[in-house]
Design a protein around this motif. Structure first.
Motif, short mmCIF file in Angstrom:
data_model
loop_
_atom_site.label_atom_id
_atom_site.label_comp_id
_atom_site.label_asym_id
_atom_site.label_seq_id
_atom_site.Cartn_x
_atom_site.Cartn_y
_atom_site.Cartn_z
N PHE A 261 60.75 53.37 46.81
CA PHE A 261 60.02 54.64 46.90
C PHE A 261 59.86 55.29 45.52
CE2 PHE A 261 61.99 55.05 51.38
CZ PHE A 261 61.08 54.16 51.89
N THR A 262 60.86 55.12 44.67
CA THR A 262 60.79 55.66 43.31
C THR A 262 59.70 54.94 42.51
OG1 THR A 262 63.12 56.24 43.36
CG2 THR A 262 62.11 56.10 41.20
N GLU A 263 59.59 53.62 42.67
CA GLU A 263 58.53 52.87 41.99
C GLU A 263 57.16 53.30 42.50
OE1 GLU A 263 58.83 50.53 39.37
OE2 GLU A 263 60.73 51.64 39.38
N TYR A 264 57.04 53.52 43.79
CA TYR A 264 55.79 54.02 44.38
C TYR A 264 55.43 55.37 43.77
CZ TYR A 264 52.72 55.79 48.12
OH TYR A 264 51.67 56.32 48.83
N PRO B 7 59.93 45.69 55.84
CA PRO B 7 59.14 45.66 57.07
C PRO B 7 58.50 44.31 57.39
CG PRO B 7 58.69 47.65 55.84
CD PRO B 7 59.54 46.78 54.96
N ILE B 8 58.39 43.43 56.39
CA ILE B 8 57.76 42.13 56.67
C ILE B 8 58.68 40.95 56.35
CG2 ILE B 8 55.40 42.99 56.47
CD1 ILE B 8 55.32 41.79 53.66
N GLY B 9 59.99 41.17 56.32
CA GLY B 9 60.92 40.06 56.13
C GLY B 9 61.61 40.08 54.79
N VAL B 10 62.15 38.92 54.41
CA VAL B 10 62.93 38.81 53.17
C VAL B 10 62.00 38.76 51.97
CG1 VAL B 10 64.59 37.40 51.90
CG2 VAL B 10 64.78 37.59 54.39
N LEU B 11 62.16 39.74 51.08
CA LEU B 11 61.37 39.84 49.85
C LEU B 11 62.26 40.42 48.77
CD1 LEU B 11 58.11 41.60 51.12
CD2 LEU B 11 58.30 39.22 50.44
N SER B 12 61.86 40.23 47.53
CA SER B 12 62.54 40.97 46.47
C SER B 12 62.10 42.42 46.59
CB SER B 12 62.18 40.42 45.09
OG SER B 12 60.87 40.80 44.73
N ALA C 245 57.90 46.69 46.58
CA ALA C 245 57.27 47.83 45.89
C ALA C 245 55.81 47.55 45.59
CB ALA C 245 58.03 48.16 44.60
N ASN C 246 55.50 46.33 45.14
CA ASN C 246 54.12 45.98 44.84
C ASN C 246 53.24 46.01 46.09
OD1 ASN C 246 54.55 45.72 42.09
ND2 ASN C 246 55.03 43.54 42.23
N LEU C 247 53.75 45.53 47.22
CA LEU C 247 52.99 45.57 48.47
C LEU C 247 52.75 47.00 48.93
CD1 LEU C 247 54.67 42.61 50.40
CD2 LEU C 247 52.34 42.68 49.47
N LEU C 248 53.70 47.86 48.69
CA LEU C 248 53.54 49.28 49.02
C LEU C 248 52.49 49.91 48.11
CD1 LEU C 248 54.59 51.62 50.78
CD2 LEU C 248 56.33 52.01 49.03
N LYS C 249 52.54 49.58 46.82
CA LYS C 249 51.60 50.16 45.86
C LYS C 249 50.17 49.69 46.11
CE LYS C 249 54.47 49.16 42.33
NZ LYS C 249 54.96 49.02 40.94
N ASP C 250 50.00 48.41 46.54
CA ASP C 250 48.62 47.94 46.76
C ASP C 250 48.10 48.22 48.17
OD1 ASP C 250 49.38 45.86 48.54
OD2 ASP C 250 49.16 44.28 47.05
N LEU D 144 51.61 47.55 52.56
CA LEU D 144 52.65 48.20 53.35
C LEU D 144 52.43 49.70 53.31
CD1 LEU D 144 55.99 46.44 52.24
CD2 LEU D 144 54.79 46.19 54.41
N ASN D 145 52.89 50.39 54.34
CA ASN D 145 52.82 51.85 54.39
C ASN D 145 54.22 52.42 54.41
OD1 ASN D 145 49.97 52.06 54.66
ND2 ASN D 145 50.17 51.38 56.78
N LEU D 146 54.39 53.61 53.88
CA LEU D 146 55.69 54.27 53.90
C LEU D 146 56.24 54.39 55.31
CD1 LEU D 146 54.98 57.12 51.32
CD2 LEU D 146 56.55 55.20 51.00
#
Length: 109
Positions: free
Chosen positions: A62-65, A16-21, A26-31, A34-36
């Motif tokens: 999603f599995t890491e989340y 959702p915010i561009g090119v990332l690993s 996953a870390n941005l979603l966990k902290d 980012l939102n699902l």
């Protein structure tokens, strides 16, 4: 939900915010950065009484989340695929239970 492919690239070019690993995503979603709901729907299909996902990088995130928050269910939007329409997209060797992350794919032989 199971992985349809045996491998997936680590680069998440359509996050959702561009090119990332996918690990960074996953870390941005966990902290909470980012939102699902910011993720596009994942494409799923049924085969032999199991559900598989074509969007394996998103499924990995999603599995890491799910692991991080120790929750049984993660609600995401899905798009049902009536059939497997892309050759070579169903490459799992372990019934979709896991996926191997790779840095890049080799082109050619």
């Amino acid at each position: 939900l199971r992985f349809a492919q045996a491998t997936a690239r680590r680069t998440f070019s359509d996050s959702p915010i561009g090119v990332l690993s996918i690990e960074e995503t996953a870390n941005l979603l966990k902290d909470g950065s980012l939102n699902l709901s910011q993720f596009p729907p994942v494409r799923v299909f049924a085969l032999n009484n199991s559900w598989f996902c074509f969007d394996n990088r998103r499924l990995w995130v999603f599995t890491e989340y799910q692991k991080h928050f120790r929750t049984r269910n993660v609600e995401v939007t899905v798009k049902l695929q009536q059939r497997i329409s892309r050759r070579g997209r169903f490459t799992t060797r372990n019934e979709g239970s896991s996926i191997t992350l790779v840095d890049s794919y080799r082109i050619g032989v």
